[in-house]
Design a protein around this motif. Structure first.
Motif, PDB file in Angstrom:
ATOM      1  N   HIS A 168      -0.515   9.361  -8.545  1.00 48.63           N
ATOM      2  CA  HIS A 168       0.146  10.465  -9.230  1.00 48.63           C
ATOM      3  C   HIS A 168       0.752  10.057 -10.570  1.00 48.63           C
ATOM      4  CE1 HIS A 168       0.133  11.793  -4.983  1.00 48.63           C
ATOM      5  NE2 HIS A 168      -0.016  12.979  -5.502  1.00 48.63           N
ATOM      6  N   PHE A 169       1.037   8.790 -10.746  1.00 57.88           N
ATOM      7  CA  PHE A 169       1.841   8.375 -11.901  1.00 57.88           C
ATOM      8  C   PHE A 169       1.123   8.589 -13.237  1.00 57.88           C
ATOM      9  CE2 PHE A 169       3.354   5.238 -14.963  1.00 57.88           C
ATOM     10  CZ  PHE A 169       4.710   5.540 -14.992  1.00 57.88           C
ATOM     11  N   PHE A 170      -0.002   7.946 -13.418  1.00 56.88           N
ATOM     12  CA  PHE A 170      -0.607   7.892 -14.750  1.00 56.88           C
ATOM     13  C   PHE A 170      -1.154   9.248 -15.196  1.00 56.88           C
ATOM     14  CE2 PHE A 170      -0.779   3.651 -12.890  1.00 56.88           C
ATOM     15  CZ  PHE A 170      -0.093   2.937 -13.860  1.00 56.88           C
ATOM     16  N   GLY A 171      -1.722  10.008 -14.269  1.00 51.30           N
ATOM     17  CA  GLY A 171      -2.210  11.335 -14.620  1.00 51.30           C
ATOM     18  C   GLY A 171      -1.087  12.303 -14.900  1.00 51.30           C
ATOM     19  N   THR A 172       0.003  12.236 -14.113  1.00 55.76           N
ATOM     20  CA  THR A 172       1.138  13.127 -14.331  1.00 55.76           C
ATOM     21  C   THR A 172       1.796  12.848 -15.675  1.00 55.76           C
ATOM     22  OG1 THR A 172       1.532  13.370 -11.957  1.00 55.76           O
ATOM     23  CG2 THR A 172       3.377  13.840 -13.421  1.00 55.76           C
ATOM     24  N   LYS A 212       9.392   6.628  -8.203  1.00 59.15           N
ATOM     25  CA  LYS A 212       9.694   5.434  -7.410  1.00 59.15           C
ATOM     26  C   LYS A 212       9.848   5.743  -5.929  1.00 59.15           C
ATOM     27  CE  LYS A 212      12.087   2.895 -11.101  1.00 59.15           C
ATOM     28  NZ  LYS A 212      13.411   2.461 -11.605  1.00 59.15           N
ATOM     29  N   HIS A 213      10.030   7.019  -5.594  1.00 59.45           N
ATOM     30  CA  HIS A 213      10.354   7.380  -4.219  1.00 59.45           C
ATOM     31  C   HIS A 213       9.290   8.239  -3.545  1.00 59.45           C
ATOM     32  CE1 HIS A 213      14.276   5.624  -4.801  1.00 59.45           C
ATOM     33  NE2 HIS A 213      14.458   6.367  -5.882  1.00 59.45           N
ATOM     34  N   TRP A 236       0.842  -1.199   0.000  1.00 58.47           N
ATOM     35  CA  TRP A 236       0.000   0.000   0.000  1.00 58.47           C
ATOM     36  C   TRP A 236       0.876   1.248   0.000  1.00 58.47           C
ATOM     37  CZ3 TRP A 236      -0.847   4.542   2.413  1.00 58.47           C
ATOM     38  CH2 TRP A 236      -2.073   5.183   2.156  1.00 58.47           C
ATOM     39  N   GLY A 237       0.568   2.168  -0.927  1.00 61.03           N
ATOM     40  CA  GLY A 237       1.267   3.440  -0.981  1.00 61.03           C
ATOM     41  C   GLY A 237       2.595   3.404  -1.697  1.00 61.03           C
ATOM     42  N   GLY A 238       3.066   2.220  -2.093  1.00 58.91           N
ATOM     43  CA  GLY A 238       4.383   2.106  -2.702  1.00 58.91           C
ATOM     44  C   GLY A 238       4.345   2.130  -4.219  1.00 58.91           C
ATOM     45  N   PHE A 239       5.528   2.348  -4.815  1.00 65.93           N
ATOM     46  CA  PHE A 239       5.640   2.313  -6.273  1.00 65.93           C
ATOM     47  C   PHE A 239       5.317   0.931  -6.813  1.00 65.93           C
ATOM     48  CE2 PHE A 239       8.229   1.459 -10.072  1.00 65.93           C
ATOM     49  CZ  PHE A 239       7.675   2.409 -10.932  1.00 65.93           C
ATOM     50  N   SER A 240       5.396  -0.086  -5.975  1.00 60.71           N
ATOM     51  CA  SER A 240       5.104  -1.452  -6.430  1.00 60.71           C
ATOM     52  C   SER A 240       3.712  -1.566  -7.032  1.00 60.71           C
ATOM     53  CB  SER A 240       5.252  -2.437  -5.276  1.00 60.71           C
ATOM     54  OG  SER A 240       4.450  -2.042  -4.167  1.00 60.71           O
TER      55      SER A 240
END
Length: 706
Positions: free
Chosen positions: A287-291, A279-280, A149-153
């Motif tokens: 945040h990833f896909f929208g950014t 990753k950090h 949960w909450g991780g880049f994984s």
């Protein structure tokens, strides 16, 4: 810092990354990512100063971004040409994953499933299921990762799906969790996608760039199945880094082109650069896909909705310490935590129907085993209608109840005030979003009203502004009927004991289109009632009292089961229904659990510079009830029980949502429709015809139309 690490590899990783910061501080060089420059390829997008938006532009307008250009300007495909590939993230429930696959399966549909590396039993069960199904792939090592949960994984698991899926032919990639489920038929899913260009990307993004404070934006290392905080992380800002950070849902429907881009992080691209940064960060999936989309050339092909109904539960820090999931509290401040989606139960059925979405999340078969069965039955009926009747939309839902409102809106009148010198209505007042108890009419109108005026209709010119409401759409389980008296007769449905639920929207003024919202404080249901932008949330779908669960004619919300369970964890009790009424009139007003309501009323009183607070109202009521000819009686004077005070004491006051058992505070309403006067219509039409030169419509033709 490394106290929670259990493996030498994790301790070594933490030390390595901490060293980057120590070196920067020791050499007085910029901290990691402080001055990084990103290759932003988003062009021709209008940029806004969100602190100084242009006149007529507000955040709601910007958020309602669509991508649906004319068909002669870009490529569209037919619904039959839509080929879907579902990328599914699963962890602990093979049966739920299998049911999801079989619910959306069609002859051309493909599936790539990632099972959290910590759940081998689920993985094996799904491998067995897929062993004789060529269109279902269950990822193995090295494409399978442990997800935290909450991780880049979480992002990495999706990227593994995309990388594997890149070899297949499909038009759209649908990203879902195994805890999601379709609420629309497969035909409607394809129809909806085909209503937009082939290269459309359906993501729900907060289009105001995220600008997190340094004290909450931190650099993490993920190892040993947890996030380990290292130091502060500089947020991305376009003026410094060439790119903005955006908050977005990780669940989406995207084009083959965007899916291919995500699966292939070529050097020199924004994606390749951003991977090193994201990753950090915490909750990288949000945040990833929208950014990535908003900082690449795909930004111009963005439709800002993902057709997924999702509601979030309470923040983890709102729960008692012993009940918290510590995985969601990774910040130094233990009261700064994340939250998870609300579990859909049968009391959400009406909301799912009215949402207009294609999918919903999350479902848990251990919590509610019935809701998916009901959804399947409705999907089957919709599929039949769309397929056998060869239409693009299901037949109009049966929410056009015989309310006799004629489409011009309705006046919601407090029943106790109908025959008074000043009938009171549900309205907004002159400013702000507060829903208030206000006069229905201009001052000179009440003396002209007939004795049974509520059985007829009113015209707009007689009523004060911001009193006209549009009721609907309403859910289809059960029925509503407006009686001759203006009262509402409620018939329960198969699954909804309180009958249909409806949006009630303002029809006039600056707040036109906003929905009545019966929820003001997250930890405690009820409270002051406002109009807010319609958000498909349970507290914006209202029921009419049936005389059993709520007083006849009352407006009320249905508090979901998950909310009541959450409140029960605190040792408090929460009733199932919250009715609209006034504060201080009943004997069972809500306790102020967290002091938020007292603070709210204090702030509102100060902001309005009001000398007549609720306390003065109560004082006035006490004076009226315990005095004779203006003289107060002694303490031992016998007081006659004359019932609750007249509602006129609350004229202009804000409506509140209170428990429906607080009957003296609850207001019962009658519905009086608006009509357009025939003479006024003719005059308007004649005026238009004089300008246009057209012949006027005859009176007979006009009556027939009406």
């Amino acid at each position: 810092m490394a106290n929670e690490a259990t493996s030498p590899e994790c301790r070594s990783m933490i030390g390595e990354h901490f060293g980057y910061f120590l070196k920067a501080l020791a050499t007085e060089e910029p901290l990691p990512f402080t001055d990084v420059k990103f290759h932003n390829t988003c062009e021709d997008e209008e940029e806004y100063d969100f602190d100084n938006l242009p006149p007529g532009i507000h955040l709601g307008i910007i958020q309602n971004r669509t991508y649906q250009p004319p068909r002669n300007e870009t490529e569209y495909i037919e619904p039959s040409e839509v080929v879907l590939l579902y990328g599914i993230l699963a962890h602990d429930s093979a049966p739920a994953t299998i049911r999801l696959i079989e619910a959306v399966d069609e002859p051309t549909t493909q599936f790539v499933v990632h099972v959290d590396g910590k759940y081998d039993e689920t993985h094996q069960a799904l491998k067995n299921y897929a062993s004789n199904r060529s269109r279902v792939v269950i990822l193995d090592h090295p494409n399978r990762v442990r997800v935290n949960w909450g991780g880049f994984s979480m992002v990495n698991a999706t990227l593994q799906i995309l990388e594997y899926a890149d070899q297949f032919d499909f038009t759209h990639f649908v990203h879902m969790a195994a805890t999601a489920y379709p609420i629309a038929s497969n035909r409607r899913i394809r129809n909806t996608i085909a209503d937009h260009p082939k290269d459309a990307n359906f993501l729900h993004i907060v289009l105001k760039p995220a600008d997190p404070a340094l004290q909450i934006w931190n650099y993490f290392v993920e190892c040993d199945d947890r996030l380990n905080r290292i130091y502060e992380m500089p947020p991305l800002r376009k003026q410094v880094n060439g790119a903005n950070l955006y908050t977005a849902s990780q669940w989406f429907i995207i084009s083959k082109e965007y899916a291919h881009y995500l699966a292939n992080p070529e050097p020199g691209t924004f994606l390749h650069q951003y991977l090193d940064y994201v990753k950090h960060i915490v909750v990288a999936d949000e945040h990833f896909f929208g950014t990535v989309l908003r900082n690449t050339h795909f930004c111009n092909k963005h439709h800002n909705w993902n057709f997924l109904h999702l509601q979030f539960d309470q923040w983890e820090n709102e729960r008692a310490l012993k009940m918290r999931d510590e995985r969601k509290c990774v910040m130094p401040d233990p009261n700064h935590c994340g939250r998870s989606p609300t579990t859909m139960t049968m009391d959400y059925l009406d909301i799912l129907e009215l949402s207009g979405d294609l999918f919903a999340r999350k479902f848990d078969d251990n919590v509610d085993t019935k809701i998916k069965d009901v959804i399947d039955a409705r999907r089957k009926q919709e599929e039949f209608e769309l397929t056998s009747l060869n239409i693009t939309e299901p037949r109009a839902a049966a929410f056009s109840y015989p309310l006799a409102l004629e489409g011009h809106g309705t006046l919601l009148v407090a029943k106790d005030t109908i025959n008074s010198d000043n009938p009171l209505c549900l309205g907004l007042g002159e400013e702000r979003n507060k829903v208030r108890l206000v006069p229905c009419f201009y001052q000179d109108v009440p003396p002209t009203l007939a004795g049974d005026w509520e059985t007829g209709a009113v015209i707009l010119e007689e009523t004060l502004p911001h009193n006209r409401w549009d009721i609907g759409p309403c859910s289809t389980d059960g029925s509503l009927k407006r009686l001759y008296s203006g009262d509402i007769e409620v018939s329960p449905g198969h699954f909804s004991p309180t009958g249909p639920r409806c949006n009630i929207r303002m029809m006039d003024g600056l707040r036109v289109g906003r929905c009545i919202d019966g929820e003001s404080f997250d930890p405690q249901p009820g409270g002051p009632v406002h109009v807010f932008p319609c958000q498909k949330r349970w507290h914006q779908y209202l029921s009419f009292g049936n005389g059993k669960d709520a007083p006849s004619g009352a407006l009320h919300t249905n508090v979901p089961l998950h909310t009541r369970k959450r409140i029960a964890e605190t040792g408090r009790e929460q009733e199932s229904y919250m009715c609209f009424g006034v504060r201080g009139r009943g004997d069972l007003d809500e306790e102020d659990w967290l002091g938020q309501r007292a603070e709210y009323y204090q702030e509102e009183s100060e902001s309005e510079d009001s000398s007549d607070s609720d306390h003065s109202i109560v004082d006035e009521i006490d004076h009226d009830r315990f005095s004779v000819d203006g003289d107060e009686e002694g303490e031992n004077a016998e007081v006659e029980d004359v019932g609750p005070p007249d509602l006129w004491h609350w004229e202009g006051e804000q409506i509140v949502a209170t428990r429906c058992s607080n009957t003296d505070a609850v207001i019962e309403w009658v519905l009086v429709p608006f009509i357009e006067e025939e003479n006024s219509n003719k005059a308007d039409e004649n005026e238009k015809n004089e300008v246009s030169g057209n012949e006027s419509v005859s009176g007979d033709e006009e009556d027939e139309e009406l």
